[in-house]
Scaffold this active site. Sequence first.
Site, mmCIF file in Angstrom:
data_model
loop_
_atom_site.group_PDB
_atom_site.id
_atom_site.type_symbol
_atom_site.label_atom_id
_atom_site.label_comp_id
_atom_site.label_asym_id
_atom_site.label_seq_id
_atom_site.Cartn_x
_atom_site.Cartn_y
_atom_site.Cartn_z
ATOM 1 N N ARG A 134 0.723 7.008 15.162
ATOM 2 C CA ARG A 134 1.211 6.631 13.830
ATOM 3 C C ARG A 134 0.456 5.394 13.355
ATOM 4 O O ARG A 134 0.169 4.496 14.131
ATOM 5 C CB ARG A 134 2.705 6.347 13.940
ATOM 6 C CG ARG A 134 3.323 5.736 12.692
ATOM 7 C CD ARG A 134 4.837 5.708 12.815
ATOM 8 N NE ARG A 134 5.428 6.956 12.356
ATOM 9 C CZ ARG A 134 6.482 7.534 12.928
ATOM 10 N NH1 ARG A 134 7.045 7.012 13.988
ATOM 11 N NH2 ARG A 134 6.973 8.651 12.424
ATOM 12 N N ASN B 260 18.943 -0.483 17.509
ATOM 13 C CA ASN B 260 19.682 -1.720 17.241
ATOM 14 C C ASN B 260 20.526 -1.531 15.987
ATOM 15 O O ASN B 260 20.172 -0.747 15.112
ATOM 16 C CB ASN B 260 18.703 -2.888 17.024
ATOM 17 C CG ASN B 260 17.702 -2.619 15.901
ATOM 18 O OD1 ASN B 260 16.707 -1.915 16.084
ATOM 19 N ND2 ASN B 260 17.973 -3.156 14.738
ATOM 20 N N HIS C 95 3.139 0.903 20.899
ATOM 21 C CA HIS C 95 2.673 2.025 20.085
ATOM 22 C C HIS C 95 1.436 2.627 20.755
ATOM 23 O O HIS C 95 0.635 1.907 21.345
ATOM 24 C CB HIS C 95 2.327 1.576 18.664
ATOM 25 C CG HIS C 95 3.527 1.127 17.874
ATOM 26 N ND1 HIS C 95 3.420 0.478 16.676
ATOM 27 C CD2 HIS C 95 4.847 1.248 18.119
ATOM 28 C CE1 HIS C 95 4.632 0.202 16.206
ATOM 29 N NE2 HIS C 95 5.516 0.659 17.072
ATOM 30 N N GLU D 68 14.781 -6.595 8.125
ATOM 31 C CA GLU D 68 15.470 -6.914 6.870
ATOM 32 C C GLU D 68 16.292 -8.204 7.005
ATOM 33 O O GLU D 68 16.700 -8.582 8.093
ATOM 34 C CB GLU D 68 16.444 -5.789 6.486
ATOM 35 C CG GLU D 68 15.791 -4.462 6.244
ATOM 36 C CD GLU D 68 15.229 -3.809 7.506
ATOM 37 O OE1 GLU D 68 15.853 -3.956 8.585
ATOM 38 O OE2 GLU D 68 14.171 -3.181 7.427
ATOM 39 N N SER E 219 8.943 4.680 18.719
ATOM 40 C CA SER E 219 9.533 3.865 19.790
ATOM 41 C C SER E 219 10.678 4.617 20.455
ATOM 42 O O SER E 219 11.625 5.033 19.800
ATOM 43 C CB SER E 219 10.084 2.552 19.237
ATOM 44 O OG SER E 219 9.105 1.889 18.489
ATOM 45 N N SER F 33 8.733 3.391 8.828
ATOM 46 C CA SER F 33 7.795 4.526 8.896
ATOM 47 C C SER F 33 8.422 5.766 8.260
ATOM 48 O O SER F 33 9.394 5.676 7.512
ATOM 49 C CB SER F 33 7.453 4.813 10.374
ATOM 50 O OG SER F 33 8.575 5.319 11.063
ATOM 51 N N HIS G 261 1.169 2.438 10.700
ATOM 52 C CA HIS G 261 2.252 1.912 9.856
ATOM 53 C C HIS G 261 1.688 1.252 8.606
ATOM 54 O O HIS G 261 0.585 0.696 8.622
ATOM 55 C CB HIS G 261 3.079 0.885 10.628
ATOM 56 C CG HIS G 261 3.820 1.454 11.802
ATOM 57 N ND1 HIS G 261 3.209 1.696 13.001
ATOM 58 C CD2 HIS G 261 5.106 1.840 11.934
ATOM 59 C CE1 HIS G 261 4.100 2.205 13.841
ATOM 60 N NE2 HIS G 261 5.255 2.313 13.222
HETATM 61 I I1 8IG Z 1 13.159 -0.091 16.441
HETATM 62 O O1 8IG Z 1 16.398 -2.878 12.312
HETATM 63 C C1 8IG Z 1 13.570 -0.794 14.650
HETATM 64 N N1 8IG Z 1 12.725 -0.615 13.648
HETATM 65 N N2 8IG Z 1 13.137 -2.036 9.231
HETATM 66 N N3 8IG Z 1 14.788 -2.470 10.794
HETATM 67 C C2 8IG Z 1 13.583 -1.939 10.475
HETATM 68 N N4 8IG Z 1 12.813 -1.308 11.353
HETATM 69 C C3 8IG Z 1 13.286 -1.219 12.596
HETATM 70 C C4 8IG Z 1 14.503 -1.725 13.007
HETATM 71 C C5 8IG Z 1 15.308 -2.398 12.039
HETATM 72 N N5 8IG Z 1 14.664 -1.461 14.300
#
Ligand code: 8IG
Length: 272
Positions: free
Chosen positions: A92, A235, A72, A193, A40, A212, A94
């Site tokens: 990819r 983020n 993706h 999470e 991404s 990943s 996942h």
């Molecule tokens: I873009 O905050 C992305 N991928 N596990 N946690 C997890 N995967 C992510 C996150 C995230 N942001």
Amino acid sequence: MTNPLKDPKTNPFEIATAAAEQIAKLSGVAKHEIALTLGSGWGKAAELIGETVATFDASEVVGFNPPAVVGHSTTIRSIRLHNGKHALVLPRSHWYEGHGIRSVVHPVRTAAAAGVETVVLTNGCGGLNPAWKPGTPILIRDHISLVYKSPIEGANFVDLTDAYSKRLRDLARSVDPTLDEGVYVQFTGPHYETPAEVQMAKAIGGDLVGMSTALETIAARESKLEVLGLSLMTNLAAGIQTTPLSHKEVLEAGKEAEGRISALLAEIIAKL
Ligand code: 8IG
């Protein structure tokens, strides 16, 4: 067509070799030296690094699965770099897509079978360091896999001491000395999470959380590939940012950073 990787009696390396032969035919390029997985936010790099020789849908190649997630790609692309080397951009798979761990590492094994010696694994991820602003690229220094499963089959005790090549991290920093490094923690996803899990990731030494890369790196090291890992922090992880996470916002942050980080990646690749 059912994916032969899903039959445990098959040999994943033979399937990777067959996939590499198909890629050589479809691209007209006998040997690729570099492979890239563009997560991404990193997609534009494919346009910048050289001249695209061939593109085709990964579903034409044995072992690759059909698309799953908006944002993706499932395109395989063969690119002739400005320095004359050949790079392969691979999609990819996942862990959370449920195609099994062999599918997750099939691109890396296919790359190795195609002659690749250097693999560049990129991703979008969450960050634990509040000083990192969304849109910041981070070098992966090491990982912790919370998938608790190895992609390696049989008693092959692969060393992971220098899994994310120091040489390649230094090379990346020669392009951008401001690049920070971090430890990437792979969760299974596809849920993000909980704030408590983010605190656990921090307590065990993590800086980045994602879904990943770690499994792919393990397989890459098994196949003796040199790995460069780059994350785009899109983020702050759950609980570190105060607002809820949304896939849409993650994609937007990726889009916003895409031009900048793809140009950075292209500069790094020119030096490989
Ligand atoms: I873009 O905050 C992305 N991928 N596990 N946690 C997890 N995967 C992510 C996150 C995230 N942001």
